[in-house]
Write an enzyme that holds these catalytic residues in place. Structure first.
Site, short mmCIF file in Angstrom:
data_model
loop_
_atom_site.label_atom_id
_atom_site.label_comp_id
_atom_site.label_asym_id
_atom_site.label_seq_id
_atom_site.Cartn_x
_atom_site.Cartn_y
_atom_site.Cartn_z
N SER A 120 17.31 49.36 -92.01
CA SER A 120 16.45 49.42 -90.92
C SER A 120 16.82 50.20 -89.92
O SER A 120 15.77 50.70 -88.93
CB SER A 120 15.65 48.11 -90.93
OG SER A 120 17.01 47.14 -90.69
N GLU A 172 5.06 42.83 -76.95
CA GLU A 172 6.33 41.86 -76.54
C GLU A 172 7.84 42.53 -77.12
O GLU A 172 7.52 43.44 -77.88
CB GLU A 172 6.00 40.61 -77.47
CG GLU A 172 6.45 40.56 -78.72
CD GLU A 172 5.65 41.71 -79.76
OE1 GLU A 172 4.49 42.01 -79.47
OE2 GLU A 172 6.45 42.03 -80.88
N LYS A 184 11.09 50.70 -86.26
CA LYS A 184 10.03 50.30 -85.56
C LYS A 184 9.02 50.98 -84.99
O LYS A 184 7.94 51.12 -84.82
CB LYS A 184 10.50 49.53 -84.38
CG LYS A 184 11.24 47.90 -84.88
CD LYS A 184 10.67 47.19 -84.03
CE LYS A 184 11.24 45.74 -84.61
NZ LYS A 184 12.70 45.68 -84.86
#
Ligand SMILES: *Cc1c(COP(=O)(O)O)cnc(C)c1O
Length: 400
Positions: A382, A115, A93
């Site tokens: 990930s 968010e 991310k």
């Protein structure tokens, strides 16, 4: 394979029937400004150089492509792990958050909002904002705040303001609504740093470009290590950013098959999973047209997954398009199978994966069986599983 020569997405951000901009009128100028600002920055060698430098010195890129020897012996295929778990803050991310916050600064914004569901994107955005000196506010459902208390504290340590959202199911979709509401009223000085390849154009494309460093590195690394392209890529799909980030660099390699994995949850009954392609249909939600979990009246269904990062009722529009084209296939993995894969990687390779990534690992045998012996497979790891250790211990304690 697509045969149409039309550019995808088109200028309106449409991937065939998917994508687009389904937002209040007041946001259109901001999305236009963002689209132009992004495209200009992305063409600017100075911006690219600065972004690359931060990815190297701050995030720790390139992340390794690790050969999983014992998993390979078990499956009879050559399994490679793309190690996004080794990025600063523990997941992919940060690639997107850093790119967007750097862009926001270039566009003269003074304030970042975002968010978050599990808190991973919130932590990444708070981190990027601290690094680049921008004010940061994170919207989070109060139910998620309770479940992810450590990440709430982490964001506050990083100087961000965390605002609880008490509406709806008090989870991610409610936090997205609140962030959009904030953005509508503060568009001139605020950038909305959206956390996945989702939302109104240009977010899906912009996020894909910031994440596509994953696939560019992996392609170079596997060619160096194997002297050939992989037979398949395998990644979990929440909104779809780590998957599209891996797939994108291989889009012109038709011999490389793409597999995305959604959260199969407890069962495929409505409300028990987040497998949009297995239980959903096309519709519009939070800015984009795509595949959505909805009831017969078009109301968004509740979702469930053991991994918070995959627990969302809609999938990134480019994935819906890749599926229509037959370019990518989408499977689903149950909570139970993901938990088994979580343990398997830990015991087999000495790596504790995020529960999200465990969904990709959970269908590894199924994907391997479809490929010839010794085929190379890249699995996108990930994120790392440290954040999930306590939850897994709790779940398995309760099951005994
Ligand atoms: C958020 C998250 C995901 C899911 O998001 P995508 O946009 O689909 O990549 C997957 N893995 C980890 C570790 C995450 O934090």
């Amino acid at each position: 394979m697509p045969t149409a020569s039309a550019r995808v997405p088109d200028a309106a951000g449409r991937f065939g029937p998917y994508g687009g901009r389904y937002v209040p009128e007041t946001l259109i100028p901001a999305l236009e400004e963002l689209d132009q600002g992004f495209r200009r920055a992305w063409r600017d060698p100075g911006f690219r150089r600065e972004y690359r430098r931060l990815l190297a010195d701050f995030v720790g890129r390139p992340t390794p492509l690790t050969f999983a020897a014992r998993l390979s012996a078990e499956t009879g295929r050559r399994i490679w792990l793309k190690r996004e778990d080794l990025c600063h803050t523990g997941a992919h991310k940060i690639n997107n958050a850093l790119g967007q916050v750097l862009l926001a600064k270039r566009l003269g914004k003074q304030r970042i909002i975002a968010e978050t569901g599990a808190g991973q994107h919130g932590v990444a955005t708070a981190t990027a904002s601290a690094l680049l000196g921008l004010r940061c506010r994170i919207y989070m459902g109060t139910e998620d705040m309770r479940r992810q208390a450590v990440n709430v504290y982490r964001m506050r340590l990083l100087g961000a303001e965390v605002v609880g959202v008490d509406s709806g199911t008090r989870t991610l979709k409610d936090a997205v609504n609140e962030a959009l509401r904030d953005w509508v009223t503060h568009v001139t000085d605020t950038h909305y740093c959206l956390g996945t390849a989702y939302g109104p154009h240009p977010f899906p494309v912009m996020c894909r470009e910031f994440q596509s460093v994953i696939g560019r590195e992996a392609r170079r690394q596997i060619l160096a290590a194997e002297g050939r392209l992989p037979a398949a890529l395998l990644a979990c799909v929440g909104g779809g950013s780590n998957a599209i980030g891996l797939f994108h660099a291989f889009r012109h390699d038709p011999e490389v098959r793409f597999f995305g994995v959604e959260a199969g949850g407890r069962s495929l009954q409505p409300g028990e999973h987040a497998a949009r392609f297995a239980g959903g249909k096309p519709g519009v939600f939070q800015g984009a047209a795509t595949w959505i979990l909805q009831d017969e009246h078009g109301q968004i269904l509740g979702t469930h997954s053991v991994s918070a990062g995959l627990d969302y009722a809609a999938v990134g529009p480019e994935h819906a398009w890749l599926r229509d084209q037959g370019r990518a296939e989408y499977l689903h993995c149950s909570d139970a199978a993901a938990l088994r894969a979580f343990h398997r990687l830990a015991e087999c390779e000495g790596i504790i994966p995020a529960l999200e990534s465990s969904h990709a690992l959970g269908v590894l045998d199924e994907v391997a069986a479809r490929l010839p012996a010794e085929a190379a497979i890249i699995v996108n790891l990930s994120g790392r599983g440290d954040k999930d250790v306590a939850e897994v211990a709790r779940l398995e304690g309760a099951m005994r």
